[in-house]
Design a protein around this motif. Structure first.
Motif, mmCIF file in Angstrom:
data_model
loop_
_atom_site.group_PDB
_atom_site.id
_atom_site.type_symbol
_atom_site.label_atom_id
_atom_site.label_comp_id
_atom_site.label_asym_id
_atom_site.label_seq_id
_atom_site.Cartn_x
_atom_site.Cartn_y
_atom_site.Cartn_z
ATOM 1 N N PHE A 29 0.816 -1.217 0.000
ATOM 2 C CA PHE A 29 0.000 0.000 0.000
ATOM 3 C C PHE A 29 0.850 1.267 0.000
ATOM 4 O O PHE A 29 0.568 2.227 -0.734
ATOM 5 N N ARG A 30 1.898 1.305 0.804
ATOM 6 C CA ARG A 30 2.748 2.503 0.866
ATOM 7 C C ARG A 30 3.405 2.765 -0.476
ATOM 8 O O ARG A 30 3.499 3.912 -0.926
ATOM 9 N N HIS A 31 3.849 1.705 -1.161
ATOM 10 C CA HIS A 31 4.457 1.873 -2.477
ATOM 11 C C HIS A 31 3.418 2.365 -3.488
ATOM 12 O O HIS A 31 3.717 3.221 -4.336
ATOM 13 N N LEU A 32 2.212 1.839 -3.401
ATOM 14 C CA LEU A 32 1.160 2.258 -4.321
ATOM 15 C C LEU A 32 0.855 3.743 -4.144
ATOM 16 O O LEU A 32 0.711 4.477 -5.127
ATOM 17 N N MET A 33 0.760 4.198 -2.900
ATOM 18 C CA MET A 33 0.471 5.607 -2.639
ATOM 19 C C MET A 33 1.613 6.500 -3.100
ATOM 20 O O MET A 33 1.391 7.586 -3.638
ATOM 21 N N ARG A 34 2.849 6.029 -2.900
ATOM 22 C CA ARG A 34 4.006 6.820 -3.327
ATOM 23 C C ARG A 34 4.008 6.996 -4.845
ATOM 24 O O ARG A 34 4.260 8.086 -5.360
ATOM 25 N N VAL A 35 3.708 5.927 -5.553
ATOM 26 C CA VAL A 35 3.656 6.001 -7.011
ATOM 27 C C VAL A 35 2.505 6.898 -7.468
ATOM 28 O O VAL A 35 2.662 7.735 -8.367
ATOM 29 N N ALA A 36 1.336 6.747 -6.836
ATOM 30 C CA ALA A 36 0.177 7.560 -7.218
ATOM 31 C C ALA A 36 0.449 9.044 -7.014
ATOM 32 O O ALA A 36 0.108 9.883 -7.862
ATOM 33 N N ILE A 37 1.078 9.389 -5.903
ATOM 34 C CA ILE A 37 1.397 10.794 -5.626
ATOM 35 C C ILE A 37 2.432 11.314 -6.617
ATOM 36 O O ILE A 37 2.346 12.452 -7.089
ATOM 37 N N VAL A 89 2.808 10.405 -9.716
ATOM 38 C CA VAL A 89 2.124 10.666 -10.981
ATOM 39 C C VAL A 89 1.293 11.948 -10.891
ATOM 40 O O VAL A 89 1.289 12.779 -11.784
ATOM 41 N N ARG A 90 0.575 12.105 -9.765
ATOM 42 C CA ARG A 90 -0.274 13.278 -9.601
ATOM 43 C C ARG A 90 0.542 14.561 -9.576
ATOM 44 O O ARG A 90 0.124 15.586 -10.130
ATOM 45 N N GLU A 91 1.721 14.523 -8.941
ATOM 46 C CA GLU A 91 2.560 15.708 -8.834
ATOM 47 C C GLU A 91 3.446 15.923 -10.071
ATOM 48 O O GLU A 91 4.188 16.892 -10.135
ATOM 49 N N GLY A 92 3.371 15.008 -11.031
ATOM 50 C CA GLY A 92 4.148 15.161 -12.251
ATOM 51 C C GLY A 92 5.599 14.769 -12.126
ATOM 52 O O GLY A 92 6.410 15.091 -13.006
ATOM 53 N N VAL A 93 5.949 14.073 -11.057
ATOM 54 C CA VAL A 93 7.337 13.637 -10.878
ATOM 55 C C VAL A 93 7.696 12.585 -11.917
ATOM 56 O O VAL A 93 8.833 12.530 -12.402
ATOM 57 N N ILE A 94 6.724 11.751 -12.273
ATOM 58 C CA ILE A 94 6.940 10.723 -13.281
ATOM 59 C C ILE A 94 5.673 10.621 -14.125
ATOM 60 O O ILE A 94 4.559 10.791 -13.616
ATOM 61 N N SER A 95 5.855 10.408 -15.413
ATOM 62 C CA SER A 95 4.692 10.287 -16.299
ATOM 63 C C SER A 95 4.110 8.884 -16.185
ATOM 64 O O SER A 95 4.806 7.919 -15.851
ATOM 65 N N SER A 96 2.810 8.780 -16.473
ATOM 66 C CA SER A 96 2.157 7.475 -16.407
ATOM 67 C C SER A 96 2.745 6.517 -17.435
ATOM 68 O O SER A 96 2.858 5.309 -17.186
ATOM 69 N N THR A 97 3.147 7.061 -18.594
ATOM 70 C CA THR A 97 3.733 6.208 -19.637
ATOM 71 C C THR A 97 5.047 5.596 -19.177
ATOM 72 O O THR A 97 5.280 4.388 -19.324
ATOM 73 N N LEU A 98 5.911 6.430 -18.606
ATOM 74 C CA LEU A 98 7.198 5.939 -18.108
ATOM 75 C C LEU A 98 6.993 4.968 -16.958
ATOM 76 O O LEU A 98 7.699 3.953 -16.848
ATOM 77 N N LEU A 99 6.024 5.266 -16.119
ATOM 78 C CA LEU A 99 5.745 4.383 -14.982
ATOM 79 C C LEU A 99 5.341 2.995 -15.459
ATOM 80 O O LEU A 99 5.864 1.980 -14.974
ATOM 81 N N LEU A 100 4.430 2.932 -16.424
ATOM 82 C CA LEU A 100 3.991 1.634 -16.935
ATOM 83 C C LEU A 100 5.145 0.885 -17.585
ATOM 84 O O LEU A 100 5.262 -0.334 -17.448
ATOM 85 N N ARG A 101 6.002 1.621 -18.289
ATOM 86 C CA ARG A 101 7.128 0.980 -18.944
ATOM 87 C C ARG A 101 8.057 0.343 -17.909
ATOM 88 O O ARG A 101 8.561 -0.765 -18.091
ATOM 89 N N ARG A 102 8.273 1.049 -16.802
ATOM 90 C CA ARG A 102 9.153 0.523 -15.765
ATOM 91 C C ARG A 102 8.513 -0.647 -15.020
ATOM 92 O O ARG A 102 9.186 -1.631 -14.709
ATOM 93 N N LEU A 103 7.235 -0.514 -14.750
ATOM 94 C CA LEU A 103 6.571 -1.586 -14.011
ATOM 95 C C LEU A 103 6.468 -2.860 -14.822
ATOM 96 O O LEU A 103 6.542 -3.969 -14.280
ATOM 97 N N ARG A 104 6.296 -2.704 -16.127
ATOM 98 C CA ARG A 104 6.153 -3.884 -16.976
ATOM 99 C C ARG A 104 7.465 -4.640 -17.137
ATOM 100 O O ARG A 104 7.468 -5.817 -17.486
#
Length: 214
Positions: A24-32, A34-49
């Motif tokens: 849960f803590r990791h999920l919230m950190r990632v969500a925040i 993305v919301r704050e623009g620190v990382i793009s959703s596209t880059l995030l998905l690429r890294r997670l995949r």
């Protein structure tokens, strides 16, 4: 109603809530992030995949997605007004797609160019032309409504709600077209209609716009 088939075999397709809790803590950190623009959703998905089978955060996000889909499915099954709204929205999308295909009739609507740039141009030009014709239809409908009102007709918003701008009968795809009037500045259009649409939209201070309590 038999809904067992929607949820798969018994004992399978079970959401792993323990994994969601542990991550849960990791999920919230990632969500925040993305919301704050620190990382793009596209880059995030690429890294997670990358190595997703071994990535606990990716797997946890997948489980969260299954939770959301399950909740929405249950709400859809139990909420008749929601089903009507979803069906209406789906019908509108399908009507638009059909209208767009009718407009882009050249070559059967098939994009044969292999160049992605040219494919994108074709899709955008078709969308531009489609929206232009829809806009023209909307102006014609509004003008007719004003004429009827001037003649003393009472316009029911419920009737207007059933009028679609995806009209084709009056549009000629083939024929003679003249371009000498392209430079003429059109008159400013009036988007206002003296019709109260708020009952149709469910606009009420105590509702969420869909007739439900806010």
């Amino acid at each position: 109603m038999h809904i067992d088939a929607l949820f798969g075999e018994s004992g399978r397709n079970v959401i792993d809530f323990d994994l969601i809790e542990s991550q849960f803590r990791h999920l919230m950190r990632v969500a925040i992030s993305v919301r704050e623009g620190v990382i793009s959703s596209t880059l995030l998905l690429r890294r997670l995949r990358a190595g997703s089978r071994k990535n606990a955060t990716y797997t946890a996000f997948r489980e969260v997605g299954r939770v959301i889909r399950t909740v929405r499915l249950l709400r859809y099954l139990s909420d008749a007004p929601l089903r009507r709204r979803v069906t209406a929205a789906t019908n509108k999308v399908e009507a638009f797609n059909g209208f767009s295909q009718w407009i882009g009739f050249g070559n059967g609507g098939v994009i044969t160019d292999n160049d992605p740039v040219e494919q994108e141009k074709t899709a955008k030009f078709t969308a531009l032309l489609t929206n232009a014709v829809i806009f023209h239809n909307a102006l014609d409908i509004a003008e007719i409504v004003r004429q009827l009102q001037e003649e003393g007709w009472e316009i029911d918003p419920e009737d207007l709600a059933h009028i679609s701008p995806y009209l084709t009968e009056h549009t000629r795809r083939f024929g003679e077209y003249f371009t000498h009037e392209l430079g003429i500045q059109p008159e400013a259009y009036d988007p206002h209609l003296d019709v109260d649409f708020s009952p149709s939209r469910g606009d009420d201070p105590g509702t969420d716009g869909y007739g439900q309590a806010a």
